[in-house]
Design an enzyme around this catalytic site. Sequence first.
Site, PDB file in Angstrom:
ATOM      1  N   CYS A 160      47.242  84.661  46.215  1.00  0.00           N
ATOM      2  CA  CYS A 160      47.859  85.855  46.179  1.00  0.00           C
ATOM      3  C   CYS A 160      47.064  86.187  44.763  1.00  0.00           C
ATOM      4  O   CYS A 160      46.393  86.850  44.431  1.00  0.00           O
ATOM      5  CB  CYS A 160      48.812  86.368  46.062  1.00  0.00           C
ATOM      6  SG  CYS A 160      49.973  86.265  46.625  1.00  0.00           S
ATOM      7  N   HIS A 300      48.632  90.093  37.156  1.00  0.00           N
ATOM      8  CA  HIS A 300      49.214  89.730  37.798  1.00  0.00           C
ATOM      9  C   HIS A 300      50.925  90.567  38.502  1.00  0.00           C
ATOM     10  O   HIS A 300      51.117  90.997  39.603  1.00  0.00           O
ATOM     11  CB  HIS A 300      49.274  88.286  38.640  1.00  0.00           C
ATOM     12  CG  HIS A 300      49.942  88.045  38.958  1.00  0.00           C
ATOM     13  ND1 HIS A 300      49.229  87.774  40.725  1.00  0.00           N
ATOM     14  CD2 HIS A 300      50.453  87.244  40.092  1.00  0.00           C
ATOM     15  CE1 HIS A 300      49.599  87.455  41.461  1.00  0.00           C
ATOM     16  NE2 HIS A 300      50.570  87.743  41.367  1.00  0.00           N
ATOM     17  N   GLU A 311      54.365  84.655  32.680  1.00  0.00           N
ATOM     18  CA  GLU A 311      52.779  85.788  32.593  1.00  0.00           C
ATOM     19  C   GLU A 311      53.056  86.742  30.911  1.00  0.00           C
ATOM     20  O   GLU A 311      52.557  86.280  30.500  1.00  0.00           O
ATOM     21  CB  GLU A 311      53.005  86.514  33.444  1.00  0.00           C
ATOM     22  CG  GLU A 311      51.744  87.217  33.014  1.00  0.00           C
ATOM     23  CD  GLU A 311      51.435  87.776  34.002  1.00  0.00           C
ATOM     24  OE1 GLU A 311      52.118  88.117  35.075  1.00  0.00           O
ATOM     25  OE2 GLU A 311      50.159  88.354  34.896  1.00  0.00           O
ATOM     26  N   LYS A 332      50.814  96.338  40.656  1.00  0.00           N
ATOM     27  CA  LYS A 332      52.499  96.098  41.925  1.00  0.00           C
ATOM     28  C   LYS A 332      53.480  97.064  41.621  1.00  0.00           C
ATOM     29  O   LYS A 332      53.389  97.024  42.802  1.00  0.00           O
ATOM     30  CB  LYS A 332      52.018  95.086  41.980  1.00  0.00           C
ATOM     31  CG  LYS A 332      51.063  94.160  42.131  1.00  0.00           C
ATOM     32  CD  LYS A 332      51.806  92.164  42.214  1.00  0.00           C
ATOM     33  CE  LYS A 332      49.975  91.925  42.486  1.00  0.00           C
ATOM     34  NZ  LYS A 332      49.271  91.550  41.468  1.00  0.00           N
ATOM     35  N   HIS A 337      52.683  94.562  45.871  1.00  0.00           N
ATOM     36  CA  HIS A 337      51.699  93.328  46.184  1.00  0.00           C
ATOM     37  C   HIS A 337      50.745  93.116  48.195  1.00  0.00           C
ATOM     38  O   HIS A 337      51.248  92.647  48.794  1.00  0.00           O
ATOM     39  CB  HIS A 337      52.833  91.540  46.318  1.00  0.00           C
ATOM     40  CG  HIS A 337      51.440  90.566  46.122  1.00  0.00           C
ATOM     41  ND1 HIS A 337      50.570  90.940  46.004  1.00  0.00           N
ATOM     42  CD2 HIS A 337      52.519  89.463  45.470  1.00  0.00           C
ATOM     43  CE1 HIS A 337      50.141  89.320  45.361  1.00  0.00           C
ATOM     44  NE2 HIS A 337      51.060  88.791  45.174  1.00  0.00           N
ATOM     45  N   PHE A 398      51.057  81.125  44.665  1.00  0.00           N
ATOM     46  CA  PHE A 398      51.653  79.995  45.721  1.00  0.00           C
ATOM     47  C   PHE A 398      50.324  79.384  45.470  1.00  0.00           C
ATOM     48  O   PHE A 398      49.549  79.357  46.791  1.00  0.00           O
ATOM     49  CB  PHE A 398      51.776  80.653  47.003  1.00  0.00           C
ATOM     50  CG  PHE A 398      53.011  81.544  46.773  1.00  0.00           C
ATOM     51  CD1 PHE A 398      54.006  81.835  45.691  1.00  0.00           C
ATOM     52  CD2 PHE A 398      53.994  81.886  47.738  1.00  0.00           C
ATOM     53  CE1 PHE A 398      55.389  82.724  45.528  1.00  0.00           C
ATOM     54  CE2 PHE A 398      54.689  82.815  48.354  1.00  0.00           C
ATOM     55  CZ  PHE A 398      55.628  83.123  46.737  1.00  0.00           C
TER      56      PHE A 398
END
Lengths: 410, 80
Positions: A160, A300, A311, A332, A337, A398
């Site tokens: 991502c 993110h 985050e 998002k 996403h 990931f």
Amino acid sequence: MSRTVVVTGLGATTPLGGDVASTWAALLAGKSGAVLLTDEVFAELPARIAAPVMVDPSEILEAHQIRKMDRSQQLALIAAREAWADAGSPEVDQERLGVAVATGVGGAVSLMEQYEILRTKGPSRVSPMTVPMLMPNGPAAVLGLEFGAMAGVHTPVSACASGAEAIGYGAEMIRTGRADIVVCGGTEGCIHPLTLAAFGAMRALSTRHDDPASASRPFDVNRDGFVMSEGAGIVVLESEEHAAARGAKVYGIYGGQGLAADAHHIAQPEPEGRGVMLAMNRAFADSDLTPSDIVHINAHATSTPAGDVAEAKAIRKVFGAHADHASVTAVKGATGHLLGGAGSLAAIATILALHDRVAPPIANLTDIDPEVDIDVIVKEPRKLPAGDIAGMSNSFGFGGHDVVLTFKSN
Amino acid sequence: MSQEDVLAGLASIVNEVAGIPAESVQMEKSFVDDLDVDSLSMVEVVMLCEERFGVTIPDSEVKNLNTVADAVNYITAHKQ
């Protein structure tokens, strides 16, 4: 050699709209593109929410183009044509034109479709386009052919974070003198029962089936996972002198990138955010910026319980008191996403926020998680200050990939 | 099935695979030089012809199918 890189074209196709203008307007309005998947093939899945693109590629491309390209390639082509036209369809030496376009999972859906053909009809019916459709470098290759790019066609893959890494890669091609213009960004088109089942098996997806439009709610205390979506975001990066020589419209200046990795877990975020902080600090160094220069952050934040808080804590630690004057959004909430397309769409939103001096609110954020101690934008768009300003766009993937980009107003 | 029917069916397949207008697919046209059908698209054209006309076109024959007429004649001669 390190040349200044500017942004001269933007293109997108997203769950919020078929182009940048409609996507940006919907982001500012806090709209959501998420829906409940009601087709029978999704019926038994534990998580059945997704955000498909608003304008299907079949409405734009011809049938023979659709059958030759994976959906991720179709979406990339649509967004790239918009970005290229937006840049004024520049005249450029093709040996000085590059492409850096990423995807998270590549042509997974094409692969599954062809496997089904192999199983039911036999090997003689497997499409000769199977390999070009499934290869992760396929979208970049399609765009390389579309524009005749010979400076190099590249595909950084980091789940991502891929779309952001591609922009950083493209910018380096210009900085180091390999290219004058690079078409870069990310794309994804893999909404499918298997991908949803797979992310569902990781317990990564929201199951807010009774209210799908509000399922993606970054930084909200009631978030329960991300919403898988699809789409593409493409930017045209150009050397400052090349853009000036042709009198190009400039959206903003590429600041720099910070790359790091968590070295922690294949899928879970490192709770202290060490890799994230390393990437942010490296982005400052690469951009010649300090936390006090950053007025806006595109987080993110995917709406997962662990990721969003990690985050937010990392931002607070890196920025300290300066986090109080850096408004934070997370697209998002509205778009879901986009996986491999997420980083480039976030970059586009950051560039537009600096350019238009207004940042979109976080869709669906109503009750801020008490562990989130940063200036998240709630409900209404936030005005950004006049003068020279800079913004940051975070993308993580990931595998523990941390990619941070910065942009500056021009 | 007449030769005309085969030509019409082939023209529709070439259109589907390569986006060439069906009316451009005429007997004397070369797949590669006139219709811009590359080798991968030709594989798809052959696959769809096999399905639509119930013929088998082995790879050893495909390289002899240079023009639309070559294909139409092969299919007309071999269809069941």
